[in-house]
Design an enzyme around this catalytic site. Structure first.
Site, PDB file in Angstrom:
ATOM      1  N   PRO A 167       0.828  -1.215   0.000  1.00 21.18           N
ATOM      2  CA  PRO A 167       0.000   0.000   0.000  1.00 21.18           C
ATOM      3  C   PRO A 167       0.859   1.260   0.000  1.00 21.18           C
ATOM      4  CG  PRO A 167       0.051  -0.937   2.194  1.00 21.18           C
ATOM      5  CD  PRO A 167       0.759  -1.925   1.307  1.00 21.18           C
ATOM      6  N   SER A 169       0.794   4.321  -1.193  1.00 21.74           N
ATOM      7  CA  SER A 169       0.345   5.669  -0.837  1.00 21.74           C
ATOM      8  C   SER A 169       0.091   5.780   0.666  1.00 21.74           C
ATOM      9  CB  SER A 169      -0.903   6.063  -1.635  1.00 21.74           C
ATOM     10  OG  SER A 169      -1.987   5.215  -1.356  1.00 21.74           O
ATOM     11  N   ASP A 170      -0.361   4.699   1.295  1.00 20.99           N
ATOM     12  CA  ASP A 170      -0.469   4.683   2.754  1.00 20.99           C
ATOM     13  C   ASP A 170       0.897   4.867   3.402  1.00 20.99           C
ATOM     14  OD1 ASP A 170      -3.204   4.362   3.258  1.00 20.99           O
ATOM     15  OD2 ASP A 170      -3.110   2.190   3.066  1.00 20.99           O
ATOM     16  N   LEU A 171       1.868   4.103   2.924  1.00 25.90           N
ATOM     17  CA  LEU A 171       3.185   4.105   3.554  1.00 25.90           C
ATOM     18  C   LEU A 171       3.928   5.412   3.308  1.00 25.90           C
ATOM     19  CD1 LEU A 171       4.190   0.423   2.699  1.00 25.90           C
ATOM     20  CD2 LEU A 171       3.082   1.293   4.764  1.00 25.90           C
ATOM     21  N   GLY A 174       2.452   7.895   5.636  1.00 22.65           N
ATOM     22  CA  GLY A 174       2.977   7.696   6.980  1.00 22.65           C
ATOM     23  C   GLY A 174       4.363   8.275   7.159  1.00 22.65           C
TER      24      GLY A 174
END
Length: 411
Positions: A167, A169-171, A174
């Site tokens: 993922p 774009s999540d990472l 973050g």
């Protein structure tokens, strides 16, 4: 005792799923006390991500929550909100990823919490930000990968767009969370003032388009190219006799050395492949020539010859298990273990920052839901009777989990 960079920093994390949670986990790895606030009895929805599960716990949830403490709080209750404000009063940073407007409705927006802690760093994460025509849209990693253009350049040219295997774009978001909080902490040392950091997942991924954005600015339309690179060749995956190789020849010097090492000196003098722009213009022909050569030997032989003997950037395509379990990972201590109260010894992928004078790393497991509720309340002066009353009123979740854990540790 050797300290960690963020030993004296406390972060209140009311986020869920992955993007902000990954960012606060980076801070935990660097020594921050990260207190994860979760809904009583339900917790972070990422806890249900699976299968697989390990004794009822989601490995996916664990992977973005190591080193945190968990408290269950009903933020829609007056008592729960009061406890949260007590936590915030002693904290350095607060991280949330509600949809825009939700924090205000709950009474935990920046202005409200700054009343109890004016030096608070408050980080808000959402899919598309707090202004613009898309602000009210929900968003997950898949949507952001698609809408950001990332999927349009990922995959084979004659196949549908695909998302990255992780993922991303999540990472990436973050990582921006951690950078924002760290920058805010540094600036606060000079000004003594808190601040609010607003971050959108869509905004977070756009800077990572780099060469593809550059191509658009130059009037071109980037397309899916499989493993090929749009501006460097050869820089892609090739099939060998028994598997696949990643070959990254990023300079003219490497190209000359590479051709000699694979016994194809003829390619170095071929007009089609003389310079990198030439090779980019003739990728199809170059791929056909190199693929025919690489199919003559197995992967291990090519890696030994090109990487070990000639120092060229060539390596195997590992599966995830091979990437995690090899002599290099073991030598560098990249996999450690933490003791989990229900799942036993759980492997942990350590983070990459290493300091000469300081330590980093995970000292504790990803928390069981509400595992630290009783302890955190007791630290703030609540006695057993008050804690039991809060549990009976469902302001907090069960207070038996930490007791069960401590009992298990003592036996």
């Amino acid at each position: 005792m050797i300290r960690k960079p963020l030993d004296d920093v406390t972060v209140i994390d009311v986020s869920s799923y992955v993007s902000a949670s990954f960012g606060t986990m980076i801070l935990a790895n660097l020594g921050a006390e990260v207190i994860k606030v979760e809904r009583p009895e339900a917790g972070d929805p990422a806890r249900s991500a699976g299968p697989p599960f390990i004794d009822g716990e989601s490995p996916y949830f664990m992977s973005v929550n190591y080193g945190k403490r968990s408290i269950e709080l009903d933020l829609k209750s007056d008592e729960g909100l009061s406890i949260l404000r007590e936590l915030v009063a002693d904290a350095d940073a607060f991280v949330e990823n509600f949809r825009p407007g939700t924090a205000e409705r709950l009474g935990i927006d920046y202005e409200s919490l700054a009343e109890v802690n004016e030096s608070l760093l408050y980080c808000s994460v959402s899919a598309f930000g707090e202004d613009g025509p898309w602000t009210d849209r929900p968003g997950y990693d898949l949507l952001i990968q698609g809408m950001s253009g990332l999927m349009s350049v990922t995959g084979e040219p004659d196949r549908p767009p695909v998302k990255a295997g992780v993922p991303v774009s999540d990472l990436v978001t973050g990582s921006w969370v951690a950078q924002g909080v760290l920058a805010g902490l540094y600036e606060r040392e000079r000004s003594g003032e808190g601040d609010r950091i607003e971050l959108a997942m869509y905004d977070a991924i756009l800077p990572y388009l780099t060469k593809h954005a550059g191509a658009v600015f130059a009037g071109e339309s980037p397309e899916r190219m499989g493993s090929r690179d749009p501006v460097i060749a050869p820089y892609q995956v090739f099939e060998a006799a028994d598997g696949y190789l990643a070959v990254g020849i990023g300079s003219q010097k490497l190209w000359t050395e590479f051709c000699a090492a694979i016994d194809r000196a003829d390619l170095a003098t071929d007009d089609r492949f003389e310079t990198n722009p030439d090779r980019v213009d003739h990728m199809d022909e170059l791929e056909a020539e190199l693929e025919a050569t690489f199919r003559e030997r197995p992967v291990e032989e090519w890696v030994s010859l090109l990487s070990d003997e000639h120092g060229l950037p060539v390596g195997p395509i590992n599966d995830v298990a091979d990437a995690l379990e090899n002599e290099h990972v073991e030598a560098r201590g990249l996999l450690t273990e933490v003791d989990h109260p229900t799942a036993g010894d759980v492997p942990v992928v350590e983070h990459p920052l290493r300091f000469d004078r300081l330590e980093s790393g995970f000292d504790d497991h990803a928390p069981v839901l509400g595992e630290d509720t009783r302890e955190l309340l007791a630290e703030r002066g609540y006695d057993d009777e008050e804690i039991e009353s809060l549990a009976a009123d469902r302001v907090i979740g069960s207070v038996d989990r930490s007791a069960d854990r401590n009992s298990g540790e003592e036996s």
